[in-house]
Design an enzyme around this catalytic site. Structure first.
Site, short mmCIF file in Angstrom:
data_model
loop_
_atom_site.label_atom_id
_atom_site.label_comp_id
_atom_site.label_asym_id
_atom_site.label_seq_id
_atom_site.Cartn_x
_atom_site.Cartn_y
_atom_site.Cartn_z
N ASP A 1 -55.74 40.02 41.45
CA ASP A 1 -55.46 40.74 40.45
C ASP A 1 -56.77 40.63 38.77
O ASP A 1 -56.38 41.42 37.66
CB ASP A 1 -54.11 40.38 39.37
N ARG B 1 -58.91 63.91 69.80
CA ARG B 1 -57.59 62.97 69.20
C ARG B 1 -57.07 63.54 69.64
O ARG B 1 -55.92 64.04 70.78
CB ARG B 1 -58.40 63.02 68.04
N LYS C 1 -52.69 64.23 51.93
CA LYS C 1 -52.07 62.92 52.02
C LYS C 1 -53.17 61.97 51.23
O LYS C 1 -53.72 62.03 50.12
CB LYS C 1 -53.03 63.43 54.01
N CYS D 1 -60.29 38.02 42.75
CA CYS D 1 -58.58 37.85 42.50
C CYS D 1 -58.04 39.01 42.93
O CYS D 1 -58.10 39.94 43.59
CB CYS D 1 -58.36 37.15 41.63
N ARG E 1 -59.39 74.41 54.78
CA ARG E 1 -58.06 73.01 54.78
C ARG E 1 -58.61 71.69 54.65
O ARG E 1 -58.79 70.25 54.50
CB ARG E 1 -57.88 72.27 56.14
N TYR F 1 -61.69 30.58 42.31
CA TYR F 1 -61.65 30.33 43.20
C TYR F 1 -62.50 29.88 44.00
O TYR F 1 -63.45 31.31 44.59
CB TYR F 1 -61.40 31.18 44.30
N HIS G 1 -59.65 70.45 64.82
CA HIS G 1 -60.39 70.01 63.59
C HIS G 1 -61.72 69.34 64.12
O HIS G 1 -62.19 68.52 65.50
CB HIS G 1 -59.59 67.67 63.52
C1 LIG Z 1 -58.39 64.69 55.96
C2 LIG Z 1 -58.16 66.08 56.95
C3 LIG Z 1 -58.61 67.32 56.57
C4 LIG Z 1 -59.51 67.13 55.20
O1 LIG Z 1 -60.56 66.30 55.51
P1 LIG Z 1 -61.87 65.62 54.18
O2 LIG Z 1 -63.21 65.82 55.22
O3 LIG Z 1 -61.52 65.52 53.31
O4 LIG Z 1 -61.97 67.75 53.50
C5 LIG Z 1 -58.23 67.77 57.19
N1 LIG Z 1 -57.85 67.90 58.22
C6 LIG Z 1 -57.08 67.11 58.87
C7 LIG Z 1 -56.86 67.16 60.61
C8 LIG Z 1 -57.26 65.88 58.38
O5 LIG Z 1 -56.61 64.74 58.74
#
Ligand SMILES: *Cc1c(COP(=O)(O)O)cnc(C)c1O
Length: 369
Positions: free
Chosen positions: A310, A133, A35, A308, A218, A262, A162
């Protein structure tokens, strides 16, 4: 002939090696989390490298991200982890993209939308074991699973949760979350509703809580060789994949007492040699005053004045040999010196996750390995 004035270098061999390390340590297949444009590293290239290293799944947060991967020709199991609204159900089913269902209403709507398109959709059940969540809580878990299994046009493929504090190895709540998840899974198992693929652990929990690894892990941040947290550092053998570089494009001697940039947030004390590094806040460098440093000719020098959009000005009195065209390092190594994403995070009061995902799309990404 130099081409890019600023760019990212991404070492795909490091990403493949980090994935193999995660597989060795956990003994489980990896779902590579790509992601946020693969945490700034480039989703398409990282996804290909992850699959080459044996990652079984790819995970993104949105359908828009999943579609980019499919359009680039990336096949194989692909999960969208945050809620997908029904307007994308037919596309997901068509392209073999698995979705997460986190509440009954959305599950019904996705089933109806997939059914109307004459397609079947693979889904993963999301349980809230304490993150608070997304997901269904323990008391509704079984009813939710029964409902989703009963919906036509949905095929239940996975179950997930999670962790809120996986990057705090001493925190007791991860053990509590694992226990809640195990109770939910036992209840599903007892009624023949345990999905084939159960997954929970992000990087830190995969490394620090072996009981959290279930059928697959994951991980995200660790694929890139970045530490989940100072409290949950990566073990030996991981290496960062990304460097951020630029080339010195201007070098001038400025008279004493001159305002620079700036709002004149920097004033020269004496006669000073001031260079321009052509990368700025639109690339992901933060505008926090006096927080930034870069490497040039193997030495660390300060960014002065306002950042800045850029470019930034750098103070080069300590590097008399500096010359236009010199390589500047914002993240990475130069000789013996190093600036890590973690150092920028500390200077900016944030995490390396935000530093990496903040690297803008317009930065050229150059891949090796
Ligand atoms: C981002 C995410 C992960 C990965 O997490 P890390 O801490 O980057 O390893 C795994 N599961 C879910 C649901 C996430 O949103």
């Amino acid at each position: 002939m130099f081409k890019h004035s600023t760019w990212l270098e991404i070492d795909l061999a490091a990403i493949r090696s980090n994935i193999r390390r995660l597989q060795e340590i956990s003994g489980k297949p990896v779902m590579a989390v790509v992601k946020g444009n693969a945490y700034g590293h480039g989703a398409v290239e990282v996804s290909r490298a992850a699959q080459a290293a044996g990652a079984r799944w790819l995970c993104v947060s949105r359908m828009e991200e999943a579609l980019i991967l499919r359009k680039a020709g990336i096949e194989g199991p692909l999960l969208v982890m945050t809620p997908t609204l029904p307007g994308f159900a037919a596309d997901a089913a068509e392209m073999g993209i698995s979705l997460v269902v986190h509440e009954p209403g959305l599950a019904k709507e996705l089933a109806a939308a997939a059914g109307a398109a004459g397609k079947n959709l693979a889904v993963h059940l999301k349980f809230d074991t304490g993150m608070h969540r997304l997901g269904v809580q323990e008391q509704e878990a079984l009813d939710f699973a029964r409902l989703v299994y009963s919906l036509p046009s949905l095929r239940v493929e996975g179950a997930m949760t999670h962790f809120a504090r996986g990057d705090e190895p001493e925190a007791p709540t991860t053990h509590l979350q694992i226990a809640v998840f195990k109770r939910i899974l036992s209840a599903l198992e007892a009624t023949g509703l345990r999905p084939p693929l159960v997954h929970a652990a992000n990087s830190a929990s995969a490394l620090y809580f072996p009981a959290a690894t279930f059928d697959m892990i994951r991980p995200g941040i660790s694929l890139y060789g970045l530490h989940p947290d100072a409290l949950a550092p990566l073990p030996e053998g991981f290496r960062p994949a990304l460097s951020w570089k630029a080339r010195l494009v201007s070098l001038k001697t400025i008279a004493a007492g001159s305002g620079v940039g700036y709002n004149y947030r920097y004033t020269t004390a004496g006669t000073e040699r001031i260079g321009v590094c052509p990368t700025g806040y639109a690339d992901g460098l933060r505008r926090k005053l006096n927080s930034n440093q870069v490497l040039i000719r193997g030495k660390k020098v300060s960014v002065i004045g306002s950042v800045c959009m850029d470019q930034v000005m750098i103070q080069l009195d300590s590097v008399p040999e500096a010359a236009i065209g010199d390589e500047i390092v914002l993240i990475g190594r130069q000789g013996e010196a190093e600036i890590r994403a973690e150092d920028l995070a500390a200077a900016w009061g944030t995490s390396n996750y935000e530093v990496a995902t903040g690297l803008d799309h317009r930065l050229a990404r150059i891949y090796s390995g």
